[in-house]
Design an enzyme around this catalytic site. Sequence first.
Site, PDB file in Angstrom:
ATOM      1  N   LYS A  80       0.843  -1.197   0.000  1.00  0.00           N
ATOM      2  CA  LYS A  80       0.000   0.000   0.000  1.00  0.00           C
ATOM      3  C   LYS A  80       0.877   1.244   0.000  1.00  0.00           C
ATOM      4  O   LYS A  80       2.002   1.205   0.488  1.00  0.00           O
ATOM      5  CB  LYS A  80      -0.875   0.009   1.263  1.00  0.00           C
ATOM      6  CG  LYS A  80      -1.983  -1.018   1.287  1.00  0.00           C
ATOM      7  CD  LYS A  80      -2.781  -0.912   2.581  1.00  0.00           C
ATOM      8  CE  LYS A  80      -3.894  -1.947   2.645  1.00  0.00           C
ATOM      9  NZ  LYS A  80      -4.951  -1.729   1.644  1.00  0.00           N
ATOM     10  N   ARG A 135     -10.224 -11.691   1.847  1.00  0.00           N
ATOM     11  CA  ARG A 135     -11.045 -12.763   1.257  1.00  0.00           C
ATOM     12  C   ARG A 135     -10.316 -14.102   1.291  1.00  0.00           C
ATOM     13  O   ARG A 135     -10.951 -15.157   1.368  1.00  0.00           O
ATOM     14  CB  ARG A 135     -11.461 -12.361  -0.172  1.00  0.00           C
ATOM     15  CG  ARG A 135     -10.312 -12.108  -1.102  1.00  0.00           C
ATOM     16  CD  ARG A 135     -10.714 -11.337  -2.355  1.00  0.00           C
ATOM     17  NE  ARG A 135     -10.751  -9.889  -2.131  1.00  0.00           N
ATOM     18  CZ  ARG A 135     -11.115  -8.998  -3.036  1.00  0.00           C
ATOM     19  NH1 ARG A 135     -11.492  -9.378  -4.241  1.00  0.00           N
ATOM     20  NH2 ARG A 135     -11.114  -7.711  -2.752  1.00  0.00           N
ATOM     21  N   GLU A 187      -6.281  -9.649   0.618  1.00  0.00           N
ATOM     22  CA  GLU A 187      -5.931 -10.769   1.495  1.00  0.00           C
ATOM     23  C   GLU A 187      -7.083 -11.192   2.400  1.00  0.00           C
ATOM     24  O   GLU A 187      -7.154 -12.343   2.803  1.00  0.00           O
ATOM     25  CB  GLU A 187      -4.705 -10.405   2.345  1.00  0.00           C
ATOM     26  CG  GLU A 187      -4.990  -9.605   3.631  1.00  0.00           C
ATOM     27  CD  GLU A 187      -5.621  -8.236   3.388  1.00  0.00           C
ATOM     28  OE1 GLU A 187      -5.475  -7.705   2.282  1.00  0.00           O
ATOM     29  OE2 GLU A 187      -6.277  -7.715   4.313  1.00  0.00           O
TER      30      GLU A 187
HETATM   31  N1  BES Z   1      -8.152  -3.939   4.423  1.00  0.00           N
HETATM   32  C1  BES Z   1      -8.303  -3.487   3.089  1.00  0.00           C
HETATM   33  C2  BES Z   1      -9.608  -2.726   2.858  1.00  0.00           C
HETATM   34  C3  BES Z   1      -9.736  -1.409   3.575  1.00  0.00           C
HETATM   35  C4  BES Z   1      -9.371  -0.244   2.953  1.00  0.00           C
HETATM   36  C5  BES Z   1     -10.319  -1.336   4.824  1.00  0.00           C
HETATM   37  C6  BES Z   1      -9.544   0.966   3.599  1.00  0.00           C
HETATM   38  C7  BES Z   1     -10.492  -0.128   5.469  1.00  0.00           C
HETATM   39  C8  BES Z   1     -10.102   1.025   4.842  1.00  0.00           C
HETATM   40  C9  BES Z   1      -8.307  -4.682   2.134  1.00  0.00           C
HETATM   41  O1  BES Z   1      -7.525  -5.752   2.518  1.00  0.00           O
HETATM   42  C10 BES Z   1      -7.777  -4.214   0.828  1.00  0.00           C
HETATM   43  O2  BES Z   1      -6.627  -3.839   0.796  1.00  0.00           O
HETATM   44  N2  BES Z   1      -8.622  -4.239  -0.192  1.00  0.00           N
HETATM   45  C11 BES Z   1      -8.227  -3.803  -1.482  1.00  0.00           C
HETATM   46  C12 BES Z   1      -8.791  -4.769  -2.481  1.00  0.00           C
HETATM   47  C13 BES Z   1      -8.261  -4.574  -3.880  1.00  0.00           C
HETATM   48  C14 BES Z   1      -6.803  -4.937  -3.933  1.00  0.00           C
HETATM   49  C15 BES Z   1      -9.064  -5.419  -4.822  1.00  0.00           C
HETATM   50  C16 BES Z   1      -8.792  -2.400  -1.691  1.00  0.00           C
HETATM   51  O3  BES Z   1      -9.886  -2.116  -1.252  1.00  0.00           O
HETATM   52  O4  BES Z   1      -8.092  -1.580  -2.290  1.00  0.00           O
HETATM   53 ZN    ZN Z   2      -7.175  -5.931   4.545  1.00  0.00          ZN
HETATM   54 MN    MN Z   3      -5.521  -5.531   1.865  1.00  0.00          MN
END
Ligand code: BES
Ligand code: ZN
Ligand code: MN
Length: 499
Positions: A280, A354, A352
């Site tokens: 990230k 899922r 991750e």
């Molecule tokens: N934990 C994150 C989702 C999240 C983002 C929760 C912001 C709370 C605040 C999750 O694991 C994630 O990184 N999801 C990605 C999915 C994508 C790679 C398809 C996302 O939402 O960008």
């Molecule tokens: Zn996450």
């Molecule tokens: Mn994630």
Amino acid sequence: MEFTIKSGSPEKQRSACVVVGVFDNRKLSLSAELIDRASNGYIGEIIRRGDMEGKLGATLLLHNVRGTLADRVLLVGLGKERDFRDKEFRAAVRAAVKLLNETGSYEAVIYLTEEKVKRREVGWRVEHAVVVAMEAVYRFDQMKSQPTEVRRPLRKLTLSVPQRSDLAAGEKAAARGLAIAHGADLARDLGNLPANVCTPGLLGERALELAQQFPALKVQVLERAEIEALGMGSFLSVSAGTEEPPRFIVMEYMNSPRKARPFVLVGKGITFDSGGISIKPAPDMDHMKFDMCGAAAVFGTLRAILELAPPLSVVGLVPACENLPSGKATKPGDIVKSMSGQTIEVLNTDAEGRLILADALTYAERYEPEAVVDVATLTGAMVIALGHVACGVFSNSDALARELVAAGEEACDRGWQLPLWDDYHEGLASNFADFANVGGRAGGSIVAACFLSKFARKYDWAHLDIAGISHRDGKEKGATGRPVPLLTTWLLAQDNAPA
Ligand code: BES
Ligand code: ZN
Ligand code: MN
């Protein structure tokens, strides 16, 4: 904080503070009227001077009001009488409790619970007053070297109900509210702990502690070797890049009459989500300590259920691990085998949640559950779709989705249903494995839910995407304890449902 229920006149209360409402514009509530009469019109006089208009959430603290037996009278603005609904009721209680906690009163009698709220009975008002009061005084300072002491914290609240015949319902509702509040407090505490303290191991220990506190709970904390033996290759692939050992936590509260089938709650327990190799960006990455708020909500909901001990069975499952990059981490393109046997091409290691939920959902099959609800901070897209107001509700059973949405409405902890149509599955196609873990960006929350649905074919299942509601940013930064109220309300309704 301690709560009691009482019925009686406000002017006769021997208390540090009596709390009564004033509607906008300058209209006394019934209890404010009684104080006014006892004091020969003193309240009316103050209101005419313009110090209290009745705007929602406004407060005015009065001392030594003649004709009353209390040390103080707190006037609280309720807003327009015809607009006084759920949200307004809760805002008024919140304002009152925040103020009381900062004044000299250790204790108070609150009359706001006597005000009529559209479509809500006295039990609802009492329950919500307790939940809101506990939230208003919640603080997280266990990591500060010198916690700032509240000088004279509010220790006891007496909630007034209109009639003596309301006392029994009031007491029952206060117990429900307190159980929900204790559950939400636990969820907030776990969520707020930093990732260097709140590790998968710590979550396992907290589960065992919960079982010590409540012997009706049976807990098993599985370590890596046992997780491997179960064939949870999807879950373990997320844990590959970190030194922090994973845990799979199983919590069972089995109290159904006639061996009724259990409800299973599954909580995403990513104690820190860096994104892994699909790392990230740096800004706000600290928020990813909240990526175990689904797990925290499962702990909190079980805590609430254990306190009330209803005749039903609830199982909590928490796959817990860290998502970090390293030389051993899962790489984009890697293919992993889930416990269900289905293979997954991990195109993005940041999707991750899922992957760990998939194996937990397969594990849930062994309970032949009545229903399974997973709770997860799953997608950033959820924040874009519903903001910080409602969580997303996805289900393979419209009846179950309706129950959850209704419970959220009653608990003021809303969820809103989104579709799971076949059309959304297409993005997950893979040339190399059974399917991939991500599709395109469009409809990201729905695609994620579609992925989960492939592991939840054997039972009624719902998925709550809580990415937008589990924590707040800014001045009030911290975990919210949601959706413990929604889930607890839903489970308690099952207790009343016909068999
Ligand atoms: N934990 C994150 C989702 C999240 C983002 C929760 C912001 C709370 C605040 C999750 O694991 C994630 O990184 N999801 C990605 C999915 C994508 C790679 C398809 C996302 O939402 O960008
Ligand atoms: Zn996450
Ligand atoms: Mn994630």
